[in-house]
Enzyme design. Structure first.
Site, short mmCIF file in Angstrom:
data_model
loop_
_atom_site.label_atom_id
_atom_site.label_comp_id
_atom_site.label_asym_id
_atom_site.label_seq_id
_atom_site.Cartn_x
_atom_site.Cartn_y
_atom_site.Cartn_z
N ARG A 101 0.85 -1.20 0.00
CA ARG A 101 0.00 0.00 0.00
C ARG A 101 0.87 1.23 0.00
O ARG A 101 1.74 1.36 0.86
CB ARG A 101 -0.82 0.05 1.29
CG ARG A 101 -2.05 -0.72 1.28
CD ARG A 101 -3.01 -0.33 2.36
NE ARG A 101 -2.50 0.07 3.66
CZ ARG A 101 -3.28 0.45 4.65
NH1 ARG A 101 -4.58 0.50 4.49
NH2 ARG A 101 -2.78 0.79 5.81
N THR A 105 -1.35 7.49 -0.52
CA THR A 105 -2.62 7.35 -1.24
C THR A 105 -3.43 6.13 -0.78
O THR A 105 -4.62 6.03 -1.08
CB THR A 105 -2.34 7.17 -2.75
OG1 THR A 105 -1.64 5.92 -2.92
CG2 THR A 105 -1.50 8.30 -3.31
N ASP A 197 0.61 -3.27 12.46
CA ASP A 197 1.08 -3.62 11.12
C ASP A 197 1.43 -5.11 11.08
O ASP A 197 2.40 -5.56 11.69
CB ASP A 197 2.31 -2.78 10.77
CG ASP A 197 2.68 -2.93 9.31
OD1 ASP A 197 2.72 -1.92 8.60
OD2 ASP A 197 2.94 -4.09 8.87
N ASP A 200 5.04 -5.95 9.69
CA ASP A 200 6.11 -5.57 10.63
C ASP A 200 6.11 -6.47 11.86
O ASP A 200 7.18 -6.86 12.35
CB ASP A 200 5.93 -4.11 11.07
CG ASP A 200 6.40 -3.13 10.00
OD1 ASP A 200 7.10 -3.56 9.06
OD2 ASP A 200 6.05 -1.94 10.11
C1 PRP Z 1 -0.96 -4.66 4.40
C2 PRP Z 1 -1.78 -5.92 4.47
C3 PRP Z 1 -2.57 -5.88 3.18
C4 PRP Z 1 -2.83 -4.41 3.03
C5 PRP Z 1 -4.23 -4.14 3.46
O1 PRP Z 1 0.12 -4.82 3.58
O2 PRP Z 1 -1.01 -7.08 4.61
O3 PRP Z 1 -1.89 -6.41 2.08
O4 PRP Z 1 -1.90 -3.72 3.87
O5 PRP Z 1 -4.57 -2.83 3.23
P1 PRP Z 1 -5.68 -2.41 2.19
O6 PRP Z 1 -6.85 -3.30 2.43
O7 PRP Z 1 -5.94 -0.98 2.56
O8 PRP Z 1 -5.12 -2.55 0.81
P2 PRP Z 1 1.22 -3.66 3.39
O9 PRP Z 1 0.85 -2.77 2.25
O10 PRP Z 1 1.47 -2.99 4.71
O11 PRP Z 1 2.49 -4.46 2.90
P3 PRP Z 1 3.37 -5.55 3.67
O12 PRP Z 1 2.52 -6.76 3.86
O13 PRP Z 1 4.48 -5.79 2.71
O14 PRP Z 1 3.84 -4.98 4.98
N1 URA Z 2 -2.21 -3.24 7.09
C1 URA Z 2 -1.85 -3.65 8.32
O1 URA Z 2 -0.85 -4.38 8.48
N2 URA Z 2 -2.60 -3.26 9.37
C2 URA Z 2 -3.68 -2.49 9.25
O2 URA Z 2 -4.33 -2.19 10.27
C3 URA Z 2 -4.04 -2.06 7.97
C4 URA Z 2 -3.29 -2.46 6.90
#
Ligand code: PRP
Ligand code: URA
Length: 206
Positions: A101, A105, A197, A200
């Protein structure tokens, strides 16, 4: 269709997962266990066919899965959901989709997709612990539909009402299985009360 688990084990493990003091090792264990339990619920309607099976004493009526299953973790946070489910369904294929994400945005950005030209599975389980705005899930399902996947299910751990609405509007044919529907998103797109997160906390990068 949205399925929120009512299983006591799921609720117990989710509480440990949410806890801010839960360390990455324990967090990964819980993601693995929750994914397994949620997958058990999400696969309850998979098609099977009868096959005979020879026991040491006689022939019994057995069953085997009709469809080839694809596990589709959304990188990175979906990775932790693969292992347990794969043990449950060892003949499934794993196809990774890389999306993150954009912090400002909140739009999903695609960075990895090595799907072959023709589909190799009939049922895809999209794995991502968090359904927040829904942008990532919609983008992943878009990719799988273009690929030719016949049936797609979303398996997550927490969902915000905003994300459920977005995924159901874009893809009403995709059932959503989660441990819990939380209250809402905060001003920067995080699920409240949520768990923080998910990427993380699994990978110790927070
Ligand atoms: C997180 C999560 C989803 C997304 C959800 O990933 O694992 O993929 O955000 O958010 P959305 O419904 O608003 O799209 P992130 O973008 O943080 O990436 P990561 O898993 O690599 O940390
Ligand atoms: N992605 C995450 O990891 N946590 C949230 O709460 C939303 C998006």
């Amino acid at each position: 269709m949205i399925h929120e688990s009512r299983h006591p084990l799921v609720q117990h493990k989710l509480t440990l997962l949410r806890n801010v003091t839960t360390e990455p090792k324990k967090f990964r264990e819980l993601i693995r266990e929750l994914a397994l339990l949620l997958c058990y619920e999400a696969t309850a309607d998979l098609a099977i066919r009868e096959i005979p099976v020879q026991t040491p004493l006689a022939t019994a009526v057995g069953h085997e899965l009709l469809d080839k299953i694809g596990l589709v973790p959304i990188l990175r946070a979906g990775l932790g959901m693969v292992e347990g489910i794969w043990e449950l369904m060892p003949s499934s294929e794993v196809w990774h989709i890389g999306l993150y994400r954009d912090e400002k945005t909140l739009q999903p950005v695609s960075y990895y997709n090595k799907l072959p030209t023709l589909p190799t599975v009939q049922v895809c389980l999209v794995l991502d612990p968090m359904l927040a705005t829904g942008g990532s899930a919609v983008a992943a399902v878009d990719v799988l539909k273009r690929w030719g996947a016949e049936r797609i299910k979303f398996v997550g751990i927490l969902a915000a009402p905003e994300g459920i609405k977005m995924l159901q509007t874009a893809h009403p044919d995709v059932p959503i299985h989660v441990a819990k529907i939380d209250a809402r998103l905060n001003e920067v797109g995080y699920i409240l009360p949520g768990l923080g997160d998910a990427g993380d906390r699994q990978f110790g990068t927070g």
